[in-house]
Design a protein around this motif. Structure first.
Motif, mmCIF file in Angstrom:
data_model
loop_
_atom_site.group_PDB
_atom_site.id
_atom_site.type_symbol
_atom_site.label_atom_id
_atom_site.label_comp_id
_atom_site.label_asym_id
_atom_site.label_seq_id
_atom_site.Cartn_x
_atom_site.Cartn_y
_atom_site.Cartn_z
ATOM 1 N N PHE A 42 9.858 12.942 -6.052
ATOM 2 C CA PHE A 42 10.088 14.313 -6.505
ATOM 3 C C PHE A 42 8.884 14.867 -7.258
ATOM 4 O O PHE A 42 8.657 16.082 -7.257
ATOM 5 N N GLN B 69 6.746 16.269 -4.625
ATOM 6 C CA GLN B 69 7.334 17.522 -4.150
ATOM 7 C C GLN B 69 7.149 18.641 -5.178
ATOM 8 O O GLN B 69 6.964 19.799 -4.813
ATOM 9 N N ASP C 239 3.689 19.966 -4.810
ATOM 10 C CA ASP C 239 3.616 20.813 -3.617
ATOM 11 C C ASP C 239 4.285 22.171 -3.866
ATOM 12 O O ASP C 239 3.771 23.214 -3.444
ATOM 13 N N THR D 31 12.358 26.664 -6.164
ATOM 14 C CA THR D 31 12.069 25.339 -5.610
ATOM 15 C C THR D 31 11.250 24.511 -6.591
ATOM 16 O O THR D 31 11.538 23.330 -6.811
ATOM 17 N N ASP E 92 12.664 21.060 -8.344
ATOM 18 C CA ASP E 92 11.959 19.790 -8.171
ATOM 19 C C ASP E 92 11.458 19.240 -9.505
ATOM 20 O O ASP E 92 11.493 18.031 -9.739
#
Length: 93
Positions: A14, A17, A20, A36, A40
């Motif tokens: 995570f 992620q 990202d 998002t 995350d």
């Protein structure tokens, strides 16, 4: 300690992620990319915290059980077999 390792690995996934999602938000800030990123980030923090707690508990249990195990090492225990009679318990016929 296995649970702590699994939680740490999940936090790492995570974490990647999250990075990202942060890049995606910085490239094009929208409410969806912000949500998002925040989701995350929260999951990363929850799993990392769980990993720290689980590893801490695992270390404490390991240290305590190691102390008890070494204290029991010198003891000897024997149990009688089922149906076994001691010589003084035998009746004469």
């Amino acid at each position: 300690m296995g649970l702590g390792g699994a939680l740490a690995a999940t936090a790492g996934v995570f974490g990647v992620q999250t990075l990202d999602a942060k890049s995606a938000y910085e490239d094009g800030p929208t409410p969806e990319t912000l949500d998002t990123f925040r989701r995350d980030r929260l999951l990363t923090n929850v799993f990392a915290g769980g990993a720290i707690v689980a590893l801490g508990v695992g270390v404490v249990v390991w240290l305590v059980s190691g102390t008890q195990r070494s204290a029991r090492a010198g003891r000897f225990a024997a149990a009688p077999l089922v149906g076994f009679e001691e010589p003084w318990q035998r009746t004469t016929r």
